[in-house]
Write a protein that holds these residues in place. Structure first.
Motif: not given
Length: 339
Positions: A94-95, A103-105, A170-174
């Motif tokens: 988060i941030g 983050k929840v969504w 956190d930088a992982a692509p979709d």
């Protein structure tokens, strides 16, 4: 089709990054690739019973194994190069542009993406039609094949997802193969994306052929004396009729335009997975099992099955909510045919 658009464009971008450097924008429209894919599907849609070709499942399995293995190996190599795992067990931090609500969504949307993988259950019956007559019986063959395929697919996809996050955090692509966490070796990325394109060409037909057959059967029953519907002539593997040519072409064109209109792949996949998961993969199979095995109402067995169905319904609803929230966010910056 939306998936294929990204794959075809990714091949061109991978070659561009290799030639011009990884920091180059390498932007290009994927719409021409979508049109080419649509043209190919118009042609293949005229082949009768395309979904029942015996070698189609073998090609699909080989293609799946190819791109999944490449994605997994590249993820492992990147993790080793990093000297350890990236990210955390709690997911994206988060941030830095990610609020607790977002983050929840995203977490709920992830359920939808996972649920989308269960769409295989819809085509199990189509695959079963390609199995030779007993011995052994189709039921025994499909039971064994399903156990092996589901176990293998689960292991591969779980490893790909986990190693992708371990490699980029956190930088992982979709999507590991089109999001360009990996740039080299570019030719290996090209092989993976070509394998997916080949897989999707057949997958589109496998999913659409039952719909084609249903509409044409209904039309023949409704207008039995219509020459436009009934008259047919063969050209090689193609069984052509004006009705089939017209309506199947119109359907493919419609889905092609819809895919070109949708630039947000992950959100749509999550939504489709969420909407189809519970009714098609859980509810109807459970109800058919209850009727077939005459499971007594309110028995322990019946209650357990209904609890499983209810739990999966909650997963579908939660995943749909997360995907809808992300689609709404994507629509705020949406531009038609922006792909």
């Amino acid at each position: 089709m939306l998936h294929d658009r990204r794959r075809s464009s990714a091949i061109k971008r991978a070659d561009c990054f290799h030639a011009k450097g990884h920091k180059h924008a390498c932007r290009s429209s994927s719409n021409p690739y979508m049109i080419l894919f649509g043209v190919a599907e118009v042609v293949f849609s005229q082949i009768p019973d395309f979904d029942q070709i015996w070698w189609l499942s073998i090609v699909a399995a080989v293609m799946s194994f190819t791109y999944a293995t490449i994605g997994l190996v590249l993820g492992i190599m990147q993790t080793v190069a990093n000297g350890g795992f990236q990210g955390s067990l709690t997911g994206i931090s988060i941030g830095a542009g990610v609020t607790p609500t977002e983050k929840v969504w995203r977490s709920l949307q992830a359920f939808g993406n996972i649920a989308f993988a269960y769409s295989y259950s819809i085509i199990l019956i189509e695959i079963q039609d390609t199995v030779k007559a007993p011995p052994p019986s189709e039921a025994k063959v499909m039971k064994r094949a399903t156990m092996v395929s589901v176990a293998t697919t689960t292991v591969f996809y779980m490893l790909c997802g986990c190693m992708g996050y371990a490699a980029f955090g956190d930088a992982a692509p979709d999507n590991l193969l089109t999001g360009f966490g990996f740039y080299e070796p570019f030719w290996l990325l090209d092989i993976a994306n070509v394998a997916i394109v080949v897989h999707l060409v057949g997958a589109y037909q496998v999913f659409c052929q039952p719909l084609f057959a249903f509409v044409e059967k209904w039309a023949a029953a409704t207008w039995p004396d219509s020459a436009f519907i009934a008259r047919e002539f063969r050209v090689g593997p193609f069984a052509l009729s004006l009705f089939r040519l017209t309506w199947r072409t119109a359907f493919v064109c419609l889905t092609t335009v819809a895919a070109m209109l949708l630039p947000f792949f992950g959100d749509v996949v999550g939504l489709l997975g969420a909407v189809s998961f519970w009714p098609l993969t859980v509810y109807f199979p459970i109800e058919m099992y209850v009727v077939q095995r005459a499971v007594r109402r309110w028995s322990t067995h019946w209650i357990c099955l209904q609890m499983l169905s209810a739990a999966c319904l909650l997963v579908s609803v939660a995943a749909a909510a997360g995907s809808i929230a992300d689609v709404i966010g994507a629509l705020k910056v949406y531009r038609p045919f922006s792909g």
